[in-house]
Design a protein around this motif. Structure first.
Motif, mmCIF file in Angstrom:
data_model
loop_
_atom_site.group_PDB
_atom_site.id
_atom_site.type_symbol
_atom_site.label_atom_id
_atom_site.label_comp_id
_atom_site.label_asym_id
_atom_site.label_seq_id
_atom_site.Cartn_x
_atom_site.Cartn_y
_atom_site.Cartn_z
ATOM 1 N N LEU A 15 5.377 -15.183 7.882
ATOM 2 C CA LEU A 15 5.869 -14.343 6.793
ATOM 3 C C LEU A 15 7.045 -13.529 7.321
ATOM 4 C CD1 LEU A 15 2.432 -12.950 5.523
ATOM 5 C CD2 LEU A 15 3.828 -14.687 4.381
ATOM 6 N N PRO A 16 7.863 -12.950 6.448
ATOM 7 C CA PRO A 16 8.908 -12.055 6.949
ATOM 8 C C PRO A 16 8.303 -10.945 7.802
ATOM 9 C CG PRO A 16 9.256 -12.548 4.625
ATOM 10 C CD PRO A 16 7.915 -13.114 4.980
ATOM 11 N N VAL A 17 8.994 -10.575 8.860
ATOM 12 C CA VAL A 17 8.468 -9.579 9.802
ATOM 13 C C VAL A 17 8.114 -8.277 9.085
ATOM 14 C CG1 VAL A 17 9.001 -8.159 11.820
ATOM 15 C CG2 VAL A 17 9.698 -10.565 11.762
ATOM 16 N N SER A 18 8.997 -7.834 8.203
ATOM 17 C CA SER A 18 8.750 -6.575 7.497
ATOM 18 C C SER A 18 7.500 -6.675 6.622
ATOM 19 C CB SER A 18 9.961 -6.192 6.639
ATOM 20 O OG SER A 18 10.244 -7.215 5.693
ATOM 21 N N LYS A 19 7.307 -7.858 5.991
ATOM 22 C CA LYS A 19 6.136 -8.069 5.147
ATOM 23 C C LYS A 19 4.856 -8.053 5.981
ATOM 24 C CE LYS A 19 3.834 -9.250 1.420
ATOM 25 N NZ LYS A 19 3.651 -8.328 0.287
ATOM 26 N N THR A 20 4.895 -8.735 7.125
ATOM 27 C CA THR A 20 3.711 -8.791 7.980
ATOM 28 C C THR A 20 3.342 -7.397 8.489
ATOM 29 O OG1 THR A 20 4.347 -11.014 8.687
ATOM 30 C CG2 THR A 20 2.663 -9.898 9.987
ATOM 31 N N ASN A 21 4.338 -6.631 8.913
ATOM 32 C CA ASN A 21 4.068 -5.269 9.395
ATOM 33 C C ASN A 21 3.471 -4.400 8.284
ATOM 34 O OD1 ASN A 21 4.792 -5.419 12.124
ATOM 35 N ND2 ASN A 21 6.968 -5.261 11.627
ATOM 36 N N ALA A 22 3.967 -4.580 7.060
ATOM 37 C CA ALA A 22 3.431 -3.806 5.935
ATOM 38 C C ALA A 22 1.975 -4.192 5.659
ATOM 39 C CB ALA A 22 4.285 -4.034 4.694
ATOM 40 N N VAL A 23 1.676 -5.505 5.727
ATOM 41 C CA VAL A 23 0.304 -5.972 5.502
ATOM 42 C C VAL A 23 -0.618 -5.434 6.596
ATOM 43 C CG1 VAL A 23 -1.182 -8.011 5.450
ATOM 44 C CG2 VAL A 23 0.982 -8.024 4.221
ATOM 45 N N LEU A 24 -0.166 -5.453 7.833
ATOM 46 C CA LEU A 24 -0.973 -4.938 8.945
ATOM 47 C C LEU A 24 -1.275 -3.456 8.759
ATOM 48 C CD1 LEU A 24 0.684 -6.766 11.972
ATOM 49 C CD2 LEU A 24 -1.609 -7.156 11.071
ATOM 50 N N SER A 25 -0.284 -2.705 8.328
ATOM 51 C CA SER A 25 -0.489 -1.270 8.092
ATOM 52 C C SER A 25 -1.529 -1.047 6.994
ATOM 53 C CB SER A 25 0.826 -0.594 7.709
ATOM 54 O OG SER A 25 1.758 -0.681 8.760
ATOM 55 N N LEU A 26 -1.449 -1.850 5.936
ATOM 56 C CA LEU A 26 -2.382 -1.707 4.827
ATOM 57 C C LEU A 26 -3.806 -2.084 5.247
ATOM 58 C CD1 LEU A 26 -2.653 -0.944 1.872
ATOM 59 C CD2 LEU A 26 -2.073 -3.299 1.258
ATOM 60 N N LEU A 27 -3.940 -3.149 6.024
ATOM 61 C CA LEU A 27 -5.267 -3.564 6.500
ATOM 62 C C LEU A 27 -5.882 -2.513 7.422
ATOM 63 C CD1 LEU A 27 -4.681 -7.371 7.184
ATOM 64 C CD2 LEU A 27 -6.143 -6.388 5.417
ATOM 65 N N GLU A 28 -5.033 -1.843 8.190
ATOM 66 C CA GLU A 28 -5.549 -0.786 9.068
ATOM 67 C C GLU A 28 -6.020 0.407 8.243
ATOM 68 O OE1 GLU A 28 -4.512 1.111 13.415
ATOM 69 O OE2 GLU A 28 -2.932 0.079 12.299
ATOM 70 N N ILE A 29 -5.264 0.743 7.200
ATOM 71 C CA ILE A 29 -5.667 1.839 6.308
ATOM 72 C C ILE A 29 -6.999 1.509 5.628
ATOM 73 C CG2 ILE A 29 -5.075 3.031 4.156
ATOM 74 C CD1 ILE A 29 -2.106 2.738 5.008
ATOM 75 N N LYS A 30 -7.171 0.242 5.238
ATOM 76 C CA LYS A 30 -8.414 -0.177 4.588
ATOM 77 C C LYS A 30 -9.590 -0.250 5.552
ATOM 78 C CE LYS A 30 -6.398 -2.938 0.801
ATOM 79 N NZ LYS A 30 -6.313 -4.299 0.209
ATOM 80 N N GLY A 31 -9.311 -0.184 6.852
ATOM 81 C CA GLY A 31 -10.383 -0.210 7.836
ATOM 82 C C GLY A 31 -10.822 -1.590 8.268
ATOM 83 N N PHE A 32 -10.015 -2.629 7.967
ATOM 84 C CA PHE A 32 -10.384 -3.990 8.329
ATOM 85 C C PHE A 32 -9.943 -4.361 9.741
ATOM 86 C CE2 PHE A 32 -10.149 -5.065 3.557
ATOM 87 C CZ PHE A 32 -11.503 -4.795 3.400
ATOM 88 N N ILE A 33 -8.894 -3.717 10.243
ATOM 89 C CA ILE A 33 -8.378 -4.047 11.574
ATOM 90 C C ILE A 33 -8.085 -2.777 12.350
ATOM 91 C CG2 ILE A 33 -7.339 -6.207 10.740
ATOM 92 C CD1 ILE A 33 -4.590 -4.809 10.950
#
Length: 289
Positions: free
Chosen positions: A261-279
């Motif tokens: 995925l685009p780097v910016s998109k992947t970083n945004a998804v990672l940030s969201l998953l961390e906020i949700k408590g999944f990673i």
């Protein structure tokens, strides 16, 4: 042409912690691939080579229910339930450790029919493990000998199908001697393949009928045993893609490359998953929580 991973040897002090605890550990191990984290629950899945449709379906369904959980599936790469367990684990994005009754060189790896499966296990981030030298050909004695390694690696051993006199029950007996949990799948009273599981239940093995039973037996709390579908039901397709890649911890750059995925998109998804408590991210690697 397939490019195999580099084989290496492990001394006893480098063995997975659980294997160091047994009274008769190997003198040396040969390994190809990456050993999964010791913080995961390691589940050995064993059963009959002459499996039934019921046994195959039960094995696949139980392992599919472990999706998204920090569980490692250990088995012996044999025909029958072993191979079914490995394939189901790969399908569920769970790391695998295969312990054949031979060396791990492809020239001798037993059985020949599962050599492609061995390649798939290593390619998916799992490992082949053997106490026998790489070019050792399987013998009648090598299978019972390797069974103690499978039992020693595991937190628990799940017996899917087994006749009364079988190598599968040797593994279950060793697991009991090593103070591992022995779990088994109940079956038909009319099937010889379920004589072993029913014997084990009479001896105190825990019956497992659902993935929730299995997760509970592995020590996950009721909150942790909720189905992955419910757990991730509000996740986007991109979030699910990242979660599926994280069956083993990965460095952020490697994860970004694998996500495609685009780097910016992947970083945004990672940030969201961390906020949700999944990673979470620690020591340079991203982990499932």
């Amino acid at each position: 042409m397939i490019q195999y991973s580099i084989m290496r040897t492990l001394s006893p002090k480098e063995f997975p912690r659980r294997l160091r605890e047994i009274p008769d550990p190997p003198e040396k191990l040969w390994v190809e691939g990456a050993l999964p984290p010791e913080t995961h629950k390691w589940l050995a899945v064993v059963g009959s080579r002459r499996y039934s449709h019921y046994g195959k379906e039960a094995c696949e369904k139980l392992i599919a229910g472990l999706y998204g959980r920090p569980v490692v599936v250990v088995s012996g790469l044999a025909l029958g339930i072993d191979g079914i367990a490995h394939r189901a684990a790969l399908e569920a994005k769970l790391p695998c450790v295969a312990v054949p009754g031979s060396g791990i060189s492809r020239k001798v790896l037993h059985p020949v029919a599962n050599r492609a499966l061995a390649d798939a296990i290593v390619a998916a981030g799992g490992a082949l493990l053997s106490e026998f030298p790489p070019d050792f050909r399987a013998t009648l004695y090598s299978f019972p000998q390797r069974n103690r390694v499978m039992a020693g690696l595991a937190d628990a051993v799940l017996v899917v199908e087994a006749e009364k006199k079988s190598g599968t029950l040797i593994t279950a007996r060793l697991a009991s001697e090593y103070n591992r949990d022995v779990l088994t799948v109940p079956g038909s009273i009319f099937s010889g393949a379920t004589e072993g599981p029913h014997l084990l239940m009479r001896l105190g093995a825990t019956p497992v009928r659902t993935a929730e039973d299995l997760l509970g037996a592995l020590g996950f709390s009721p909150e942790e045993t909720e189905s992955s579908a419910n757990r991730y039901e509000d996740c986007s397709a991109e979030e699910i893609k990242i979660l599926e890649l994280l069956t083993i911890p990965m460095e952020r750059d490697a994860l970004i490359a694998a996500a495609k995925l685009p780097v910016s998109k992947t970083n945004a998804v990672l940030s969201l998953l961390e906020i949700k408590g999944f990673i979470s991210e620690s020591m340079g690697e991203v982990h499932l929580k």
